[in-house]
Write a protein that holds these residues in place. Structure first.
Motif, short mmCIF file in Angstrom:
data_model
loop_
_atom_site.label_atom_id
_atom_site.label_comp_id
_atom_site.label_asym_id
_atom_site.label_seq_id
_atom_site.Cartn_x
_atom_site.Cartn_y
_atom_site.Cartn_z
N LEU A 183 33.37 -36.75 -37.86
CA LEU A 183 33.49 -36.99 -36.43
C LEU A 183 32.17 -37.48 -35.85
O LEU A 183 31.10 -37.00 -36.23
CB LEU A 183 33.93 -35.72 -35.71
CG LEU A 183 35.32 -35.17 -36.07
CD1 LEU A 183 35.58 -33.87 -35.33
CD2 LEU A 183 36.40 -36.18 -35.74
N GLN A 184 32.26 -38.46 -34.98
CA GLN A 184 31.08 -39.01 -34.34
C GLN A 184 31.12 -38.68 -32.85
O GLN A 184 32.13 -38.90 -32.18
CB GLN A 184 31.01 -40.52 -34.54
CG GLN A 184 30.88 -40.95 -35.99
CD GLN A 184 30.80 -42.45 -36.14
OE1 GLN A 184 30.91 -43.19 -35.15
NE2 GLN A 184 30.60 -42.92 -37.37
N MET A 185 30.02 -38.16 -32.37
CA MET A 185 29.91 -37.80 -30.95
C MET A 185 29.33 -38.99 -30.18
O MET A 185 28.34 -39.59 -30.60
CB MET A 185 29.03 -36.57 -30.78
CG MET A 185 29.47 -35.36 -31.61
SD MET A 185 31.13 -34.78 -31.17
CE MET A 185 30.84 -34.19 -29.52
N VAL A 186 29.97 -39.35 -29.08
CA VAL A 186 29.50 -40.44 -28.24
C VAL A 186 29.32 -39.93 -26.81
O VAL A 186 29.94 -38.94 -26.40
CB VAL A 186 30.49 -41.63 -28.25
CG1 VAL A 186 30.59 -42.22 -29.64
CG2 VAL A 186 31.86 -41.20 -27.76
N THR A 187 28.49 -40.64 -26.09
CA THR A 187 28.24 -40.29 -24.69
C THR A 187 29.16 -41.11 -23.80
O THR A 187 29.23 -42.34 -23.92
CB THR A 187 26.77 -40.56 -24.32
OG1 THR A 187 25.91 -39.83 -25.21
CG2 THR A 187 26.49 -40.13 -22.89
#
Length: 221
Positions: free
Chosen positions: A172-176
């Motif tokens: 999983l990639q966290m984005v703003t």
């Protein structure tokens, strides 16, 4: 001529009507019940004289297909068989394929180059691992396995041939979340694109009419 003497019936043999009623009571079809063959005894006429006892797989090699409808078309599963075009691209004759454990689906057609190439790769991988036993011992034909390959061959039983491997989910990639993302209206964007696709024909016709009108106006000057 003289009338033939009536044959004597065995008193221990049940009448056909009584036997049919007994079979119906047991939930069986009276016209399809046949005596069972002893366990381990081969069926008569199953193999010719001098032919080897060749092991057979429980299932055939099947193609990878996508599910139907928009809801399931992203799911990849095993289909009923390979198409004739896939067999041709892989160099496998359509009449030979069912005899060597390859399922053939005469109804399915290829609508995607990606799926065609994927199934061709599956066919070539299957053919590279296939070991063909000779029909008659001591008389191998072209394409049959050698004696060394036959000794080391293993038979797949009770499992799918070349099952589909599911891809492992990535991390999983966290984005703003930016202000542009918050202001984006996905529903309005879809409606606009649908309207643009629907208006391709009318807009093209209007553009042709305007060009024709401009051409006529230039002639009037």
């Amino acid at each position: 001529g003289r009338d033939a003497a009536p044959q004597q019936r065995d008193p221990e043999q049940p009448l056909p009507q009584a036997l049919a009623r007994l079979r119906r009571a047991q939930g069986q079809r009276p016209d399809l019940v046949q005596p069972a063959r002893p366990q381990g005894q081969p069926q008569e006429g199953s193999r010719g004289e001098g032919e080897e006892d060749v092991p057979e797989a429980d299932r055939e090699a099947e193609a990878a297909v996508h599910g139907q409808t928009k809801r399931y078309n992203a799911k990849v599963k095993l289909g009923k068989g390979f198409t004739l075009e896939e067999l041709k691209e892989a160099g496998v004759p359509a009449k030979l394929a069912p005899t060597i454990g390859i399922a053939v689906d005469h109804r399915r057609t290829n609508k995607s180059l990606e799926s065609l190439q994927g199934n061709v790769r599956r066919l070539k991988a299957y053919m590279s691992k296939l070991v063909l036993f000779p029909r008659k011992a001591g008389k191998p034909k072209s394409g049959d396995a050698s004696a060394e390959e036959i000794k080391t061959a293993t038979q797949l039983a009770g499992k799918d041939i070349m099952p589909i491997k599911k891809k492992a989910p990535g991390p999983l990639q966290m984005v703003t979340v930016t202000a542009e993302m918050k202001d984006f209206n996905a529903y309005q964007k879809l409606r606009t694109e649908q309207m643009n696709r629907r208006m391709v024909g009318p807009r093209h016709k209007r553009a042709l009419e305007e060009a024709e009108a401009a051409k006529e106006a230039s002639k009037m000057k």
